[in-house]
Every structure is written in structure tokens, then in C-alpha cells.
Design an enzyme around this catalytic site. Sequence first.
Site, PDB file in Angstrom:
ATOM      1  N   MET A  30      63.417  18.559   7.593  1.00  0.00           N
ATOM      2  CA  MET A  30      62.621  19.566   8.308  1.00  0.00           C
ATOM      3  C   MET A  30      61.332  18.923   8.827  1.00  0.00           C
ATOM      4  O   MET A  30      60.377  19.620   9.168  1.00  0.00           O
ATOM      5  CB  MET A  30      62.310  20.746   7.386  1.00  0.00           C
ATOM      6  CG  MET A  30      63.590  21.459   6.940  1.00  0.00           C
ATOM      7  SD  MET A  30      63.352  23.191   6.507  1.00  0.00           S
ATOM      8  CE  MET A  30      62.184  23.057   5.187  1.00  0.00           C
ATOM      9  N   GLY A  31      61.316  17.588   8.887  1.00  0.00           N
ATOM     10  CA  GLY A  31      60.157  16.890   9.449  1.00  0.00           C
ATOM     11  C   GLY A  31      59.014  16.752   8.460  1.00  0.00           C
ATOM     12  O   GLY A  31      59.200  16.907   7.264  1.00  0.00           O
ATOM     13  N   HIS A  34      57.731  11.836   4.901  1.00  0.00           N
ATOM     14  CA  HIS A  34      56.966  11.004   3.963  1.00  0.00           C
ATOM     15  C   HIS A  34      57.891   9.896   3.457  1.00  0.00           C
ATOM     16  O   HIS A  34      59.057   9.797   3.898  1.00  0.00           O
ATOM     17  CB  HIS A  34      56.403  11.860   2.820  1.00  0.00           C
ATOM     18  CG  HIS A  34      57.430  12.729   2.146  1.00  0.00           C
ATOM     19  ND1 HIS A  34      58.471  12.217   1.413  1.00  0.00           N
ATOM     20  CD2 HIS A  34      57.592  14.079   2.131  1.00  0.00           C
ATOM     21  CE1 HIS A  34      59.212  13.198   0.943  1.00  0.00           C
ATOM     22  NE2 HIS A  34      58.712  14.344   1.377  1.00  0.00           N
ATOM     23  N   HIS A  37      61.544  10.689   2.652  1.00  0.00           N
ATOM     24  CA  HIS A  37      62.483  10.796   3.781  1.00  0.00           C
ATOM     25  C   HIS A  37      62.853   9.409   4.306  1.00  0.00           C
ATOM     26  O   HIS A  37      63.996   9.159   4.684  1.00  0.00           O
ATOM     27  CB  HIS A  37      61.847  11.569   4.946  1.00  0.00           C
ATOM     28  CG  HIS A  37      61.527  13.005   4.637  1.00  0.00           C
ATOM     29  ND1 HIS A  37      60.239  13.474   4.534  1.00  0.00           N
ATOM     30  CD2 HIS A  37      62.335  14.069   4.433  1.00  0.00           C
ATOM     31  CE1 HIS A  37      60.267  14.770   4.285  1.00  0.00           C
ATOM     32  NE2 HIS A  37      61.514  15.162   4.211  1.00  0.00           N
ATOM     33  N   GLN A  61      66.438  29.645   6.382  1.00  0.00           N
ATOM     34  CA  GLN A  61      66.269  29.380   4.955  1.00  0.00           C
ATOM     35  C   GLN A  61      64.892  29.800   4.432  1.00  0.00           C
ATOM     36  O   GLN A  61      64.546  29.488   3.299  1.00  0.00           O
ATOM     37  CB  GLN A  61      66.577  27.914   4.635  1.00  0.00           C
ATOM     38  CG  GLN A  61      65.591  26.897   5.150  1.00  0.00           C
ATOM     39  CD  GLN A  61      66.098  25.466   4.951  1.00  0.00           C
ATOM     40  OE1 GLN A  61      66.979  25.002   5.663  1.00  0.00           O
ATOM     41  NE2 GLN A  61      65.554  24.758   3.967  1.00  0.00           N
ATOM     42  N   ASP A 152      65.624  18.158  -4.374  1.00  0.00           N
ATOM     43  CA  ASP A 152      66.269  19.473  -4.242  1.00  0.00           C
ATOM     44  C   ASP A 152      67.653  19.364  -4.873  1.00  0.00           C
ATOM     45  O   ASP A 152      68.671  19.359  -4.168  1.00  0.00           O
ATOM     46  CB  ASP A 152      66.345  19.864  -2.762  1.00  0.00           C
ATOM     47  CG  ASP A 152      64.969  19.903  -2.137  1.00  0.00           C
ATOM     48  OD1 ASP A 152      64.172  20.762  -2.511  1.00  0.00           O
ATOM     49  OD2 ASP A 152      64.674  19.025  -1.292  1.00  0.00           O
ATOM     50  N   GLN A 155      70.105  22.212  -4.347  1.00  0.00           N
ATOM     51  CA  GLN A 155      70.592  22.126  -2.964  1.00  0.00           C
ATOM     52  C   GLN A 155      71.693  21.073  -2.848  1.00  0.00           C
ATOM     53  O   GLN A 155      72.716  21.283  -2.195  1.00  0.00           O
ATOM     54  CB  GLN A 155      69.425  21.786  -2.039  1.00  0.00           C
ATOM     55  CG  GLN A 155      69.826  21.369  -0.635  1.00  0.00           C
ATOM     56  CD  GLN A 155      68.634  21.147   0.277  1.00  0.00           C
ATOM     57  OE1 GLN A 155      68.024  22.099   0.728  1.00  0.00           O
ATOM     58  NE2 GLN A 155      68.287  19.900   0.564  1.00  0.00           N
ATOM     59  N   SER A 187      56.756  15.422  -1.515  1.00  0.00           N
ATOM     60  CA  SER A 187      57.240  16.630  -0.851  1.00  0.00           C
ATOM     61  C   SER A 187      56.330  16.921   0.329  1.00  0.00           C
ATOM     62  O   SER A 187      55.119  16.671   0.259  1.00  0.00           O
ATOM     63  CB  SER A 187      57.178  17.803  -1.837  1.00  0.00           C
ATOM     64  OG  SER A 187      57.252  19.025  -1.136  1.00  0.00           O
ATOM     65  N   SER A 188      56.921  17.483   1.374  1.00  0.00           N
ATOM     66  CA  SER A 188      56.095  17.863   2.530  1.00  0.00           C
ATOM     67  C   SER A 188      55.059  18.900   2.121  1.00  0.00           C
ATOM     68  O   SER A 188      53.982  18.979   2.703  1.00  0.00           O
ATOM     69  CB  SER A 188      56.981  18.434   3.641  1.00  0.00           C
ATOM     70  OG  SER A 188      57.917  17.463   4.020  1.00  0.00           O
TER      71      SER A 188
END
Length: 284
Positions: A30-31, A34, A37, A61, A152, A155, A187-188
Site C-alpha cells: 500500500m506504499g 520502508h 518492503h 480493507q 501481517d 493475513q 510498519s508504515s
Amino acid sequence: MLNLTRKRELRAELAAIRRDGRSIALVPTMGNLHAGHIELVNQARARADFIVCTIFVNPLQFGAGEDLDAYPRTLAEDIAKLEAASCDCLFAPAVEEIYDTDLAVATRIHVPDLSDEYCGRSRPGHFDGVATIVSKLFNLVRPDLAVFGLKDYQQFLIIQKLVTDLEFDIELLGVEIQREASGLAMSSRNRYLSATQRVQAALIQQTLQSMRKQLEAGARDFRAIETAAKDRLSAAGFDVDYLSISAATTLRRAEPGERQLVILTAARLGPTRLLDNIRFALHD
Ligand code: PAF
């Protein structure tokens, strides 16, 4: 790096890659990228010929009152990071490109059972939104490999089940959580934390590690260990959503005798919801 926003262009580019016999890896995000990713991209790079990273803040979501509008959008910086990581293609579509019907009546994918507890209980519909967008991306990209972070963890298990049940011919790779020096899982949403909260937030990982040590030392009253850990976090100012010692593959609450464990938690510090987990085996 190719920078695409339209499904038609993406399909055409990937058809050419497939015609050349090159393998494709998908890294959905989701951009607000960091180091966690970028590690997904690196792991993909080591295993496939052509890497597609997607950036899409998926409205399906997010629940009412959640941070959809506030979610950090940093496309220019993300592009620079992906280029530095030798990503081959960015697909960053607009919402209308992905959902061309009224969202309220859009088809949804539901993975029962695994989606119901933990984050699923406190964020109703969240995992249906995740399962739906991931399925759409799988159909658009048709990757050989798809790479997800294990922060996650719930997920990841849901996506594993989805791949099996819907017969997606895709290999899944779960990549270990990347952490800051303090142990805080990257985490973002960490960017919502103040400097003081960022220091405090390291207590989550310390608490999980201390639970693990107790279990490895032979403690087996799982519920008492959970309660003491929740009390520790609450006393330090966290609002604990859940903290559970669970079976690593089913996510059912673990009972003594269970060997493959995950300790997973979600806790709020101020308005910021933080997730973390550790997975390990008990040998005795
Ligand atoms: O983990 C995330 O960032 C998102 O849930 C995902 C998998 C990209 C789907 O929107």
C-alpha cells in the site's frame, strides 16, 4: 522501471515478459515503503526474472472511521526506493481503475474461520477487502511468485488458504519481519508515532520475547502468561486489542501440548495500531 497505472498496459507488458519465458514475482503493497518492503523486493529479485511491485491503498480493507484518508501516500519517494532496489515495474492504479463498480456492491472474497478472530474481530470486513484485492492482483499479474511480509501473519495465512482453495498456481513467500534497532516491527503506521511513543513501542517486542522465554523454560499456563503480558502492556499505556499464544498454522488458541506456536498481538499506542508476532517451536 516501468511506471504503470492502467490494467491494459500492465497486461500487455506482462504478456511480453511471459512470451520471453521470464518468471514474474508480485510484491503487493500500500506504499509508504520502508526497509521491510524493500526486503520483499530483494527476496523477489533473488527468485524471479521480472518484479512487479503494486502500490494501492485499498479502500475495501478499511472500515468506517479507520485511517483510509490519512494513510501516508508518498509515491515520489516510493518510486525512488523501488528504482534503487532494481524493481522492474510499478503498478500504482487509481481506485476507479481497480473498482469500476459501486464499492458497496463489489464482489468480495471471504476466507472463513481464519478471518474471524484477532484483527478480523476488531476490523470487520478487513480481511475480505484484503482477500479481494489480492485475488484481483493475482488475476491481473498472474505471477509465478507472490511475496508478503510476515508482520501481517494472519493475513499471510489467509492468503495461503485463498491460494489453495481457489487453485491459484502461485508460489507464496513469507518474508521475516524487519525491525528497527529497538526491536519495533517496521510498519508504515510507525510514522504516526511521536518520538517518545517510538521508544515505548519497543516494549511490544520485549514482551513477546519474554513470553517466549517463559514458554521455552517450561511454563505451560498459556492463559496466565497472556494475562500477565497484557497487564504489562496496559500498565505502560497500551490499549491491547489482543495478545494470544496460538497454534502457528490454525491460529486457534494454543493448548498445552501444542508445539508450533505463534504469539501475536495488536495494541494501540495513542491512535496508532501496532501489530507484531513471533513464531517458534517448543521442544520438550
Ligand atoms: O499488507 C498490505 O500492505 C496489504 O494488506 C496488501 C497485501 C498490499 C493488500 O492491500
